[in-house]
Design a protein around this motif. Structure first.
Motif, PDB file in Angstrom:
ATOM      1  N   THR A   1      75.652  32.470  85.620  1.00 35.31           N
ATOM      2  CA  THR A   1      74.449  32.117  84.864  1.00 35.31           C
ATOM      3  C   THR A   1      73.781  33.240  84.095  1.00 35.31           C
ATOM      4  OG1 THR A   1      72.978  32.481  86.765  1.00 35.31           O
ATOM      5  CG2 THR A   1      73.940  30.281  86.525  1.00 35.31           C
ATOM      6  N   SER A   2      74.124  34.513  84.347  1.00 30.80           N
ATOM      7  CA  SER A   2      73.367  35.608  83.725  1.00 30.80           C
ATOM      8  C   SER A   2      73.757  35.828  82.272  1.00 30.80           C
ATOM      9  CB  SER A   2      73.573  36.911  84.503  1.00 30.80           C
ATOM     10  OG  SER A   2      72.712  37.913  83.991  1.00 30.80           O
ATOM     11  N   PHE A   3      72.759  36.104  81.445  1.00 29.20           N
ATOM     12  CA  PHE A   3      72.983  36.456  80.038  1.00 29.20           C
ATOM     13  C   PHE A   3      73.006  37.971  79.830  1.00 29.20           C
ATOM     14  CE2 PHE A   3      71.549  32.109  79.790  1.00 29.20           C
ATOM     15  CZ  PHE A   3      72.283  31.577  78.736  1.00 29.20           C
ATOM     16  N   ALA A   4      72.582  38.735  80.824  1.00 30.46           N
ATOM     17  CA  ALA A   4      72.577  40.202  80.742  1.00 30.46           C
ATOM     18  C   ALA A   4      73.408  40.767  81.885  1.00 30.46           C
ATOM     19  CB  ALA A   4      71.147  40.736  80.813  1.00 30.46           C
ATOM     20  N   ASN A   5      73.879  41.986  81.711  1.00 28.34           N
ATOM     21  CA  ASN A   5      74.656  42.650  82.759  1.00 28.34           C
ATOM     22  C   ASN A   5      73.799  42.828  84.007  1.00 28.34           C
ATOM     23  OD1 ASN A   5      76.867  43.102  80.880  1.00 28.34           O
ATOM     24  ND2 ASN A   5      75.554  44.682  79.967  1.00 28.34           N
ATOM     25  N   TYR A   6      74.437  42.813  85.165  1.00 24.33           N
ATOM     26  CA  TYR A   6      73.673  42.666  86.394  1.00 24.33           C
ATOM     27  C   TYR A   6      74.237  43.487  87.543  1.00 24.33           C
ATOM     28  CZ  TYR A   6      77.609  39.470  86.983  1.00 24.33           C
ATOM     29  OH  TYR A   6      78.879  38.944  87.032  1.00 24.33           O
ATOM     30  N   SER A   7      73.320  43.914  88.396  1.00 24.16           N
ATOM     31  CA  SER A   7      73.644  44.352  89.737  1.00 24.16           C
ATOM     32  C   SER A   7      72.430  44.048  90.601  1.00 24.16           C
ATOM     33  CB  SER A   7      74.009  45.835  89.785  1.00 24.16           C
ATOM     34  OG  SER A   7      74.602  46.139  91.045  1.00 24.16           O
ATOM     35  N   PHE A   8      72.584  44.284  91.894  1.00 18.49           N
ATOM     36  CA  PHE A   8      71.540  43.947  92.852  1.00 18.49           C
ATOM     37  C   PHE A   8      71.327  45.102  93.811  1.00 18.49           C
ATOM     38  CE2 PHE A   8      73.531  40.053  91.429  1.00 18.49           C
ATOM     39  CZ  PHE A   8      72.432  39.300  91.043  1.00 18.49           C
TER      40      PHE A   8
ATOM     41  N   GLU B   1      73.997  30.812  73.269  1.00 14.46           N
ATOM     42  CA  GLU B   1      74.261  30.122  74.532  1.00 14.46           C
ATOM     43  C   GLU B   1      75.482  30.685  75.245  1.00 14.46           C
ATOM     44  OE1 GLU B   1      72.212  28.016  76.019  1.00 14.46           O
ATOM     45  OE2 GLU B   1      70.874  28.399  74.328  1.00 14.46           O
ATOM     46  N   LYS B   2      76.226  31.547  74.563  1.00 10.41           N
ATOM     47  CA  LYS B   2      77.405  32.158  75.182  1.00 10.41           C
ATOM     48  C   LYS B   2      76.973  33.283  76.117  1.00 10.41           C
ATOM     49  CE  LYS B   2      81.520  34.919  74.133  1.00 10.41           C
ATOM     50  NZ  LYS B   2      82.336  35.579  73.079  1.00 10.41           N
ATOM     51  N   ARG B   3      77.580  33.316  77.276  1.00  6.39           N
ATOM     52  CA  ARG B   3      77.319  34.401  78.218  1.00  6.39           C
ATOM     53  C   ARG B   3      78.462  35.401  78.164  1.00  6.39           C
ATOM     54  NH1 ARG B   3      75.598  29.716  80.845  1.00  6.39           N
ATOM     55  NH2 ARG B   3      73.434  29.810  81.581  1.00  6.39           N
ATOM     56  N   ASN B   4      78.126  36.674  77.974  1.00  3.82           N
ATOM     57  CA  ASN B   4      79.147  37.722  77.948  1.00  3.82           C
ATOM     58  C   ASN B   4      78.760  38.875  78.866  1.00  3.82           C
ATOM     59  OD1 ASN B   4      81.718  38.402  76.811  1.00  3.82           O
ATOM     60  ND2 ASN B   4      80.717  40.042  75.682  1.00  3.82           N
ATOM     61  N   ALA B   5      77.985  38.542  79.904  1.00  5.13           N
ATOM     62  CA  ALA B   5      77.483  39.562  80.827  1.00  5.13           C
ATOM     63  C   ALA B   5      78.563  39.963  81.826  1.00  5.13           C
ATOM     64  CB  ALA B   5      76.261  39.031  81.566  1.00  5.13           C
ATOM     65  N   LYS B   6      78.406  41.167  82.382  1.00  2.00           N
ATOM     66  CA  LYS B   6      79.356  41.686  83.355  1.00  2.00           C
ATOM     67  C   LYS B   6      78.629  42.288  84.554  1.00  2.00           C
ATOM     68  CE  LYS B   6      82.909  42.953  79.940  1.00  2.00           C
ATOM     69  NZ  LYS B   6      83.893  41.942  80.387  1.00  2.00           N
ATOM     70  N   ARG B   7      79.294  42.253  85.677  1.00  2.00           N
ATOM     71  CA  ARG B   7      78.827  42.972  86.866  1.00  2.00           C
ATOM     72  C   ARG B   7      78.951  44.472  86.615  1.00  2.00           C
ATOM     73  NH1 ARG B   7      80.775  41.747  93.099  1.00  2.00           N
ATOM     74  NH2 ARG B   7      79.944  43.647  94.070  1.00  2.00           N
ATOM     75  N   LEU B   8      77.906  45.209  86.955  1.00  2.00           N
ATOM     76  CA  LEU B   8      77.945  46.657  86.763  1.00  2.00           C
ATOM     77  C   LEU B   8      78.983  47.294  87.667  1.00  2.00           C
ATOM     78  CD1 LEU B   8      74.223  47.817  86.454  1.00  2.00           C
ATOM     79  CD2 LEU B   8      75.773  47.001  84.679  1.00  2.00           C
TER      80      LEU B   8
ATOM     81  N   ASN C   1      77.761  43.625  75.637  1.00  2.00           N
ATOM     82  CA  ASN C   1      79.219  43.813  75.626  1.00  2.00           C
ATOM     83  C   ASN C   1      79.834  43.324  74.317  1.00  2.00           C
ATOM     84  OD1 ASN C   1      79.303  44.790  78.398  1.00  2.00           O
ATOM     85  ND2 ASN C   1      78.849  42.675  78.977  1.00  2.00           N
ATOM     86  N   GLY C   2      79.242  43.745  73.213  1.00  2.00           N
ATOM     87  CA  GLY C   2      79.770  43.442  71.893  1.00  2.00           C
ATOM     88  C   GLY C   2      79.412  42.081  71.344  1.00  2.00           C
ATOM     89  N   HIS C   3      78.859  41.208  72.165  1.00  2.68           N
ATOM     90  CA  HIS C   3      78.494  39.857  71.720  1.00  2.68           C
ATOM     91  C   HIS C   3      77.059  39.844  71.216  1.00  2.68           C
ATOM     92  CE1 HIS C   3      77.852  35.585  71.543  1.00  2.68           C
ATOM     93  NE2 HIS C   3      76.949  35.644  72.517  1.00  2.68           N
ATOM     94  N   LEU C   4      76.829  39.247  70.039  1.00  7.45           N
ATOM     95  CA  LEU C   4      75.480  39.128  69.489  1.00  7.45           C
ATOM     96  C   LEU C   4      74.741  38.042  70.263  1.00  7.45           C
ATOM     97  CD1 LEU C   4      73.350  39.966  67.452  1.00  7.45           C
ATOM     98  CD2 LEU C   4      74.409  38.415  65.787  1.00  7.45           C
ATOM     99  N   ALA C   5      73.996  38.484  71.280  1.00  5.85           N
ATOM    100  CA  ALA C   5      73.345  37.559  72.203  1.00  5.85           C
ATOM    101  C   ALA C   5      71.975  37.110  71.714  1.00  5.85           C
ATOM    102  CB  ALA C   5      73.205  38.218  73.575  1.00  5.85           C
ATOM    103  N   TYR C   6      71.365  37.902  70.830  1.00  4.31           N
ATOM    104  CA  TYR C   6      70.040  37.577  70.286  1.00  4.31           C
ATOM    105  C   TYR C   6      70.008  38.023  68.840  1.00  4.31           C
ATOM    106  CZ  TYR C   6      64.937  37.619  69.683  1.00  4.31           C
ATOM    107  OH  TYR C   6      63.660  37.401  69.230  1.00  4.31           O
TER     108      TYR C   6
END
Length: 444
Positions: free
Chosen positions: A114-121, A433-440, A421-426
């Motif tokens: 579900t994430s639109f931005a790269n993520y970690s916790f 609506e495309k998600r191109n986020a990655k786990r850090l 990650n190279g995708h024009l998200a905004y």
């Protein structure tokens, strides 16, 4: 692979501002040069706008799982992307809490979908999960989070022996919320005796006082020095605490670092009369002098990172008497515009802003291939215009909770494009609506 060529942008990176072209291919920055042409690339003319590395926010609460009436990974990461934030580190005080490796991996699975931005916790330390913490691989996530002040459930870590054991048991960055619970409880009881449950909000910084912050942060720093632990103190709110940190060595050599949040750099105790519980945070927004000293420490490198502590609540929750109104507010969409406003006021340069919001979080948490505009790095970019006035309103707020402490505020600068990650998200107000986020990933 898809290619995108960004022309005529002013690249703010590693202490310089240069007009450069950027060629993106797939997830990465392929080439950086003065005049690039590529017949296979989609060309975007940035017309002199500024290109920053994507902002890395080391402290957010996206409320999933368990508190999703306030926000969730999808809604809040979309708002973050609209604000130029391409990477976030989410906190463990969800329901259930992220205090086991199994729950940590469940959150990674949620974000993958579900994430639109790269993520970690961050993995939460408690008074009773030391053995689980010891099993955590040092590259599994951003680091450890300790609440050395109030938190939900059992996340308050107040056993001194446990804290020392945690400090001795991990190579990971330990990020700490520092407020002394004994001092806060004593102060709260005194104001309860005078006002009951409906304590005037302007007393919040006297209840969660300078003393409460300094006692806790100085104690944590002393323990880090004793044990050699890698300590990062979240959301400094007092001028007094800034004296605890060094600026005589580079960030890479520091074992003890610090962060300040947007709200402590923007608001002061004078704003409680107008904003009320909407600016109730823990630690509290304090005096204008505290704010001034925090800015000084940020600019002289005693403070290393700027973050948001994004923590949404619905208005019905905020609209309660002091003792039952929750602390926290939404900030990811408006953090970069707020910092750009301070740049336009002459408070901070773009180069320094990028250092504190992009380069330093990447260095501090040892994130791989992010935080800098370099060939071979992931193409996380925020493009901003410094002359595009707009006003924050309920109609353009993207947080699920539907409000912002900046509601009604006018900004002179805005985010025009965000690449994840190279995708024009905004793109100029439109979210993909495309998600191109990655786990850090980390280099530890």
């Amino acid at each position: 692979m898809n290619k995108t060529l960004l022309k005529n942008g002013k690249v703010v990176n590693e202490g310089t501002i240069k007009e450069l072209d950027l060629l993106l291919e797939g997830d990465y920055i392929l080439r950086i040069s003065n005049d690039i042409s590529d017949k296979d690339a989609t060309v975007i003319d940035l017309e002199g706008k500024y290109v920053l590395p994507g902002i890395i926010d080391d402290q957010v609460h996206f409320r999933e799982p368990g508190l999703t009436h306030k926000g969730n990974i999808a809604t809040e990461s979309r708002a973050a992307v609209a604000g130029g934030i391409t990477t976030y580190m989410e906190q463990p005080n969800t329901v259930p809490q992220t205090t086991t490796i199994a729950k940590l991996e469940e959150k990674f699975s949620m974000a993958k979908e579900t994430s639109f931005a790269n993520y970690s916790f961050l993995f939460g330390g408690t008074n009773d999960n030391l053995e689980e913490l010891k099993r955590l691989d040092k590259n599994a996530c951003s680091g450890i989070k300790l609440f050395l002040g109030s938190s939900t459930g059992n996340m308050l870590v107040d056993d001194e022996a446990v804290i020392e054991n945690i400090f001795n048991s991990t190579e990971m960055v330990i990020s700490a919320h520092c407020e002394d619970e004994t001092t806060i409880r004593k102060n709260l009881e005194a104001y309860r005796e005078k006002y009951g449950e409906d304590i005037p909000i302007q007393y919040h910084p006297l209840i969660r006082s300078e003393e409460a912050c300094y006692i806790s942060s100085s104690r944590a720093i002393a323990l880090a020095k004793k044990t050699g632990a890698r300590l990062h103190v979240f959301h400094l709110s007092t001028g007094k605490e800034t004296a605890l940190f060094r600026n005589d060595i580079p960030l890479e050599e520091k074992k003890i670092t610090s962060e300040v949040c947007i709200h402590h750099l923007w608001f002061s105790d004078k704003d409680y009369l107008d904003k009320g519980t909407l600016i109730k945070w823990n630690p509290a927004v304090k005096t204008a002098q505290d704010r001034k000293t925090l800015w000084k420490a940020l600019l002289d490198d005693r403070i290393d990172v700027v973050a948001t502590d994004h923590a949404p609540h619905v208005l019905a929750e905020k609209d309660n008497p002091y003792t039952s109104a929750p602390s926290g507010g939404p900030l990811v969409q408006h953090a970069l515009p707020a910092m750009l406003e301070k740049h336009l006021d002459g408070v901070i340069s773009l180069e320094r802003m990028v250092e504190k919001m992009c380069h330093n979080p990447a260095k501090l948490f040892q994130i791989e291939k992010r935080g800098f505009i370099r060939e071979g790095n992931f193409a996380d970019l925020a493009v901003v215009s410094l002359n595009a006035p707009w006003k924050v309103s309920r109609e353009n707020i993207l947080y699920k909770c539907g409000w912002s402490p900046f509601d009604g505020n006018s900004f002179r600068a805005r985010v025009t494009h965000t690449f994840v990650n190279g995708h024009l998200a905004y793109d100029n107000g439109k979210l993909s609506e495309k998600r191109n986020a990655k786990r850090l990933t980390f280099n530890r």
